[in-house]
Design an enzyme around this catalytic site. Structure first.
Site, PDB file in Angstrom:
ATOM      1  N   ASP A 231      17.292 -71.337  48.550  1.00 26.31           N
ATOM      2  CA  ASP A 231      17.112 -72.082  47.489  1.00 26.31           C
ATOM      3  C   ASP A 231      15.903 -71.931  46.476  1.00 26.31           C
ATOM      4  O   ASP A 231      14.839 -71.711  47.129  1.00 26.31           O
ATOM      5  CB  ASP A 231      17.064 -73.689  48.164  1.00 26.31           C
ATOM      6  CG  ASP A 231      17.052 -74.775  46.958  1.00 26.31           C
ATOM      7  OD1 ASP A 231      18.038 -74.862  46.366  1.00 26.31           O
ATOM      8  OD2 ASP A 231      16.107 -75.720  47.238  1.00 26.31           O
ATOM      9  N   GLU A 296      19.487 -68.095  45.074  1.00 31.43           N
ATOM     10  CA  GLU A 296      19.502 -68.932  44.014  1.00 31.43           C
ATOM     11  C   GLU A 296      18.421 -68.900  43.075  1.00 31.43           C
ATOM     12  O   GLU A 296      17.333 -69.252  43.308  1.00 31.43           O
ATOM     13  CB  GLU A 296      19.773 -70.489  44.473  1.00 31.43           C
ATOM     14  CG  GLU A 296      20.044 -71.183  43.329  1.00 31.43           C
ATOM     15  CD  GLU A 296      19.011 -72.583  43.364  1.00 31.43           C
ATOM     16  OE1 GLU A 296      19.750 -73.199  42.407  1.00 31.43           O
ATOM     17  OE2 GLU A 296      18.099 -72.726  43.623  1.00 31.43           O
TER      18      GLU A 296
HETATM   19  C1  NOJ Z   1      18.844 -75.963  43.925  1.00 28.11           C
HETATM   20  C2  NOJ Z   1      19.883 -76.864  44.719  1.00 28.11           C
HETATM   21  O1  NOJ Z   1      21.078 -76.274  44.576  1.00 28.11           O
HETATM   22  C3  NOJ Z   1      19.938 -78.190  44.017  1.00 28.11           C
HETATM   23  O2  NOJ Z   1      21.022 -79.033  44.598  1.00 28.11           O
HETATM   24  C4  NOJ Z   1      18.467 -78.709  44.480  1.00 28.11           C
HETATM   25  O3  NOJ Z   1      18.325 -80.113  43.870  1.00 28.11           O
HETATM   26  C5  NOJ Z   1      17.344 -78.059  44.032  1.00 28.11           C
HETATM   27  N1  NOJ Z   1      17.553 -76.652  44.223  1.00 28.11           N
HETATM   28  C6  NOJ Z   1      16.026 -78.386  44.697  1.00 28.11           C
HETATM   29  O4  NOJ Z   1      16.135 -78.031  46.034  1.00 28.11           O
END
Ligand code: NOJ
Length: 574
Positions: A231, A296
């Protein structure tokens, strides 16, 4: 011991299942499970791990190679579980560690890999470290695990800098007022949270934080997971001076906060983040089997993305440029070309994605209604024909649109509150999926689902679409089956070349025996001969109901491709 009770120490049934020397993740199709909205086993209206386990047969039946599970760890759920209070525990809302082990064992027995989410940029404010930090004085070891600073202005009453939270409002919250009695006078203290106040950012300059996440990785690797989706992989390192931004970034509801990322941005995509991935890669590689990292990372260019995929760093990174393309042939062409060339330079394979739990579902992004659905079906054929891996977000195989009319009192995304209702947030793509055409939760739950499902979704349910030969579900099953079980020799490698085509069309070949043509225009168009030369049509995204031509191009007579559709041509390997 049966497949359901396979323990964490059991060898994975998926190891070397390809048996052909190819790294599985380079051309895998993975299915994203947003646990709270997938299947609820206990009637509390929230999906859970036993619910997922009970539906693994459905996922395997799609013909995918594995799943990625969104966070199920102990959490107060202030941001859908991306606020982790305990990285080593399952939240009771979702089940237990034993439930996780059972799910993992069952997925492996079905030949599927399992990736879990790793949330290293921030913890929950309920994490024991943050509680200890609040109880400790400025300058203490406990506070050094996070990013605490004195405020600016008289008494430190203003935030330390002008950074804004991705969810709206300042990226700082105050924990104490100025203390003029303390020796030298202590100004008000603040902590950084790039997301919600319940998600304090960790200080990755602190060695204790690095050691802690080494342990988190080991814990899940030892349980047998096949890898991690990381993440906010582009956000962990902050500029040591925490300088003001020239223009503070406003929350817009767009999860891509990277407009200004790259060289010189004080928190997105800083070069030093790569040291963390080199460290993690060594840990991951010390475990048997082909385990992987998936980033991500919302970064500015494919060239910046490629840096995460250097051979000693991560394996995969979502290609959000592809997801952000409009339904437009030139947009797609530009993005695909630049992705392929930049990633080839580091020997990486692209990872294509059209939807996830943070963005408006692509049926809706592409215009909604019958045209949006036709385009989404065509986009699947485009995505699965490209070199690299692909991620399918639960519900897209049903052609689900975004739910745009959820009542305000059910919205849970922190963005809605933080922007004072200006941005509705991401709940519309997180509505629980319909399994059956009737019942209180359309087969998702016996109770009331945590977000209400539109009545019209009964027609989109899994059981309904399983009975229809031309349903979107049938198309996903057919496309995944063809790609995995019949066309793999043609599609697994990096071979790719564009074919000249009329405006509004995309056409490319994968070697001499496979081609894909996508018509992004609203009218039928002539097929390029060089594409049709790859063989007969083996798959069309157009269903009779949504196409202008009942049997698109199959006869070969008119050689037209319907509006908003895609075709695969192939000479099937024997
Ligand atoms: C990316 C995640 O996919 C999202 O859902 C989240 O709110 C943010 N990162 C913060 O962790």
């Amino acid at each position: 011991m049966d497949a359901f009770s396979q323990g964490p120490e059991e060898p994975s049934a998926v190891e070397n299942h390809d048996g052909d020397g190819r790294e599985w993740w380079r051309d895998a199709v993975m299915y994203q499970v947003y646990v709270r909205s997938f299947a609820d086993s206990n009637g509390d209206g929230v999906g859970d791990l036993p619910g997922v386990a009970s539906r693994l047969g459905y996922i395997a039946g799609l013909g995918v190679d594995g799943i990625w599970l969104n966070p199920f760890y102990k959490s107060p759920q202030q941001d859908g579980g991306y606020d982790v209070a305990d990285y080593f525990e399952v939240d009771p809302l979702f089940g237990t560690l034993a439930d996780f082990d059972a799910l993992l064992g069952r997925a492996h027995a079905l030949g599927m890999r399992v990736l879990v989410d790793l949330v290293p940029n921030h913890t929950s404010s309920h994490h024991e470290w943050f509680r200890a930090a609040l109880e400790s004085p400025p300058g203490s070891r406990e506070r050094d695990r996070y990013i605490f600073r004195s405020g600016r202005g008289p008494g430190g009453a203003e935030p330390p800098n002008n950074w804004q939270s991705v969810f709206g409002g300042p990226a700082w919250s105050k924990v104490s007022d100025a203390d003029p009695q303390a020796a030298g006078g202590v100004p008000a203290q603040w902590y950084l949270h790039l997301f919600a106040p319940g998600q304090p950012d960790l200080n990755w300059e602190c060695e204790e934080v690095r050691l802690y996440f080494d342990e988190v990785l080991r814990f899940w690797l030892e349980r047998g997971v096949d890898g991690f989706r990381i993440d906010v992989a582009h956000g962990m390192i902050k500029h040591e001076d925490l300088p003001d931004l020239d223009v503070p970034e406003e929350a817009t509801g767009d999860p891509d906060p990277s407009g200004m990322s790259g060289d010189g941005h004080p928190y997105w995509d800083r070069d030093q983040v790569h040291d963390i991935y080199r460290r993690w890669r060594k840990i991951l590689d010390s475990y048997p089997g082909e385990r992987v990292f998936l980033a991500e990372a919302w970064v500015k260019t494919p060239a910046r993305l490629a840096r995460y995929l250097r051979p000693d760093e991560l394996h995969m990174a979502f290609n959000f440029d592809f997801l952000k393309c409009d339904w437009n042939a030139s947009d797609f062409t530009r993005t695909i070309t630049s992705t392929l060339s930049n990633l080839a330079e580091v020997g990486a394979a692209p990872t294509w994605v059209l939807s996830n739990h943070d963005v408006v579902r692509h049926v809706t992004r592409y215009g909604g209604g019958p045209a949006g659905l036709s385009r989404a079906r065509a986009a699947l054929l485009l995505m699965l024909a490209l070199p690299g891996s692909a991620f399918v977000y639960q519900g897209e195989e049903l052609g689900l649109p975004e739910v745009t009319d959820l009542p305000e009192d059910v919205l849970q995304d922190p963005t809605f509150v933080r922007t004072e209702g200006r941005v509705r947030g991401r709940d519309g793509c997180r509505v629980p999926i319909p399994w059956e055409p009737s019942g209180p939760g359309l087969g998702f739950s016996t109770g009331a689902p945590w977000l209400p499902q539109p009545a019209s979704w009964s027609e989109l349910s899994v059981s309904q679409q399983s009975r229809e030969a031309n349903s979107t579900l049938a198309l996903y099953r057919r496309a995944c089956d063809l790609r995995r079980n019949h066309l793999r020799p043609l599609l697994a490698g990096p071979d790719f070349s564009w074919v000249d085509a009329a405006q509004g069309l995309l056409a490319f070949k994968r070697g001499d025996d496979f081609s894909c043509v996508v018509n992004c225009s609203d009218s039928p168009a002539e097929l390029p001969a060089a594409a049709t030369a790859a063989g007969p049509v083996v798959l069309s995204s157009a269903s009779p109901a949504s196409s202008l031509l009942p049997e698109p191009a199959a006869s070969g007579a008119n050689r037209l491709i319907p509006a908003n559709s895609a075709l695969w041509f192939a000479r099937m390997p024997s």
